[in-house]
Design a protein around this motif. Structure first.
Motif, PDB file in Angstrom:
ATOM      1  N   ARG A   1       0.820  -1.219   0.000  1.00  0.00           N
ATOM      2  CA  ARG A   1       0.000   0.000   0.000  1.00  0.00           C
ATOM      3  C   ARG A   1       0.858   1.275   0.000  1.00  0.00           C
ATOM      4  N   PRO A   2       1.907   1.354   0.825  1.00  0.00           N
ATOM      5  CA  PRO A   2       2.770   2.543   0.716  1.00  0.00           C
ATOM      6  C   PRO A   2       3.374   2.715  -0.673  1.00  0.00           C
ATOM      7  N   THR A   3       3.687   1.591  -1.337  1.00  0.00           N
ATOM      8  CA  THR A   3       4.254   1.678  -2.677  1.00  0.00           C
ATOM      9  C   THR A   3       3.222   2.211  -3.666  1.00  0.00           C
ATOM     10  N   MET A   4       1.995   1.783  -3.545  1.00  0.00           N
ATOM     11  CA  MET A   4       0.947   2.295  -4.425  1.00  0.00           C
ATOM     12  C   MET A   4       0.786   3.807  -4.255  1.00  0.00           C
ATOM     13  N   ARG A   5       0.870   4.281  -3.044  1.00  0.00           N
ATOM     14  CA  ARG A   5       0.780   5.733  -2.818  1.00  0.00           C
ATOM     15  C   ARG A   5       1.987   6.442  -3.438  1.00  0.00           C
ATOM     16  N   TYR A   6       3.137   5.813  -3.371  1.00  0.00           N
ATOM     17  CA  TYR A   6       4.344   6.393  -3.970  1.00  0.00           C
ATOM     18  C   TYR A   6       4.189   6.517  -5.483  1.00  0.00           C
ATOM     19  N   PHE A   7       3.609   5.508  -6.117  1.00  0.00           N
ATOM     20  CA  PHE A   7       3.366   5.582  -7.564  1.00  0.00           C
ATOM     21  C   PHE A   7       2.556   6.833  -7.906  1.00  0.00           C
ATOM     22  N   ALA A   8       1.472   7.041  -7.170  1.00  0.00           N
ATOM     23  CA  ALA A   8       0.601   8.178  -7.462  1.00  0.00           C
ATOM     24  C   ALA A   8       1.352   9.495  -7.281  1.00  0.00           C
ATOM     25  N   GLU A   9       2.166   9.580  -6.236  1.00  0.00           N
ATOM     26  CA  GLU A   9       2.918  10.803  -5.978  1.00  0.00           C
ATOM     27  C   GLU A   9       3.956  11.081  -7.071  1.00  0.00           C
ATOM     28  N   GLN A  10       4.497  10.013  -7.655  1.00  0.00           N
ATOM     29  CA  GLN A  10       5.579  10.158  -8.624  1.00  0.00           C
ATOM     30  C   GLN A  10       5.097  10.138 -10.076  1.00  0.00           C
ATOM     31  N   GLY A  11       3.799  10.059 -10.295  1.00  0.00           N
ATOM     32  CA  GLY A  11       3.274  10.180 -11.652  1.00  0.00           C
ATOM     33  C   GLY A  11       3.206   8.881 -12.431  1.00  0.00           C
ATOM     34  N   PHE A  12       2.832   7.782 -11.775  1.00  0.00           N
ATOM     35  CA  PHE A  12       2.659   6.500 -12.461  1.00  0.00           C
ATOM     36  C   PHE A  12       1.236   5.991 -12.260  1.00  0.00           C
ATOM     37  N   ARG A  13       0.624   5.556 -13.358  1.00  0.00           N
ATOM     38  CA  ARG A  13      -0.715   4.949 -13.337  1.00  0.00           C
ATOM     39  C   ARG A  13      -0.606   3.447 -13.567  1.00  0.00           C
ATOM     40  N   VAL A  14      -1.452   2.689 -12.892  1.00  0.00           N
ATOM     41  CA  VAL A  14      -1.491   1.240 -13.081  1.00  0.00           C
ATOM     42  C   VAL A  14      -2.338   0.921 -14.308  1.00  0.00           C
ATOM     43  N   VAL A  15      -1.759   0.146 -15.243  1.00  0.00           N
ATOM     44  CA  VAL A  15      -2.508  -0.247 -16.443  1.00  0.00           C
ATOM     45  C   VAL A  15      -2.542  -1.767 -16.634  1.00  0.00           C
ATOM     46  N   GLY A  16      -1.799  -2.509 -15.810  1.00  0.00           N
ATOM     47  CA  GLY A  16      -1.806  -3.965 -15.899  1.00  0.00           C
ATOM     48  C   GLY A  16      -1.565  -4.559 -14.528  1.00  0.00           C
ATOM     49  N   VAL A  17      -2.318  -5.613 -14.194  1.00  0.00           N
ATOM     50  CA  VAL A  17      -2.256  -6.225 -12.864  1.00  0.00           C
ATOM     51  C   VAL A  17      -2.195  -7.739 -13.040  1.00  0.00           C
ATOM     52  N   ALA A  18      -1.177  -8.375 -12.457  1.00  0.00           N
ATOM     53  CA  ALA A  18      -1.033  -9.818 -12.634  1.00  0.00           C
ATOM     54  C   ALA A  18      -0.438 -10.455 -11.379  1.00  0.00           C
TER      55      ALA A  18
END
Length: 326
Positions: A72-89
């Motif tokens: 969960r902290p990593t997911m928040r880091y993605f949003a802060e740094q400008g990355f969107r999730v487009v694939g989940v596996a």
């Protein structure tokens, strides 16, 4: 009758967009995983593949990241740094996959560390994500930018703003996350992690949701992983205390502490004679945490054999710009 059409390999423009390393290009031309997955990339993304791949990043949570509740902290880091999730596996390492991903580095480490990593990487299922860098500048690939944001496993070699600093890993071996360095590594590693049907499904998902954000889907997978697999505090002294509570003798505990501090390191079999990792009663993460302190971790004087390009290498080639992001 002519032979069947040979496998399609990257052309000069493809290789320019895939890696800044001549060494990597040579190695991956003969790499089975890269070659097999490249056929899927060409099939799914077609002639526009460079425009699809270059803003993309591939990120994998390691099993210790699941146990350490760093998803969960990593997911928040993605949003802060400008990355969107487009694939989940969802995926799970096995003995072969963890060797293949880091095959150019394993000679740096003793065989006992290889045994440890075989155990820890395959300890639980985990999660792999494809991301799009919304700040992609047409020069530095998304996965290169994210790799540099990830930071080194060596705490002295990273800044406080890098992801691994934010995640507070307890040891350089227990470092929670992995990022493919360059687009070429996205292709190769997808070929390692997934069979053909699963990787094609992942790439098709990314293609079809390239302008969306699948963070909710990623969080649903995180919920399930955290429901199924217990958390670990990765606290070394607490791990020693739990061993004592489960009957490990004071003599053996003193031996482990001596190896941790300044005494001779143990061998895998010596450690396993004190704490059996195959025993269902053994907490695998307590074993891993102690093992990182009492086993030898390095073979001095050796370095990885695959160069690690940096964003500066990509910028230096920018006289021939990459395709503009979609």
């Amino acid at each position: 009758m002519p032979d069947a059409t040979p496998d399609s390999m990257p052309d000069e423009d493809d290789w320019f967009a895939l890696t800044a390393s001549a060494r990597k290009r040579t190695a991956y031309t003969e790499d089975l995983y890269f070659r097999e997955c490249w056929a899927d990339v060409v099939d799914i993304f077609g002639a526009d593949r460079r425009n699809w791949l270059n803003p993309m990043a591939m990120f994998a949570f390691k099993a210790d990241g699941v146990a350490g509740r760093r998803l969960r902290p990593t997911m928040r880091y993605f949003a802060e740094q400008g990355f969107r999730v487009v694939g989940v596996a969802p995926f799970q390492h096995n003995r072969q996959s963890m060797r293949a991903v880091w095959q150019y580095d394993w000679h740096v480490y003793p065989a006992d560390r290889l045994s440890l990593c075989s155990l820890m990487h395959a300890a639980t299922p985990s999660l792999l994500l494809l991301l799009v860098d919304v700040r992609y500048d047409g020069v530095v690939p998304g996965t290169m930018r994210l790799s540099e944001l990830k930071g080194s496993s060596d705490a002295t070699a990273r800044s406080p703003q890098q992801l691994r600093s934010v995640l507070l890993p307890p040891h350089r071996v227990i470092n929670f996350v992995h990022v493919a360095d360059e687009p070429a590594d996205v292709v190769r590693e997808a070929g390692i992690f997934f069979d053909r049907a699963d990787r094609r499904r992942l790439f098709e998902q990314a293609r079809d949701h390239y302008d969306d954000d699948l963070a909710d889907l990623a969080y649903a997978e995180i919920d399930e992983l955290e429901r199924l697999y217990p958390a670990s505090d990765f606290d070394l002294e607490a791990a020693f205390g739990r061993l004592a509570a489960h009957g490990v003798t004071l003599k053996d505990l003193d031996r482990l502490r001596a190896a941790r501090d300044c005494g001779p390191k143990l061998r895998w079999d010596e450690l396993a004679a004190v704490i059996d990792p195959a025993d269902p009663a053994t907490d695998v993460w307590d074993f891993v945490r102690i093992a990182t302190e009492v086993l030898p971790m390095e073979r001095p004087g050796l370095a990885g054999t695959m160069p690690a390009p940096t964003s500066q290498d990509w910028i230096a080639r920018a006289g021939r710009p990459l395709s503009v992001a979609r």
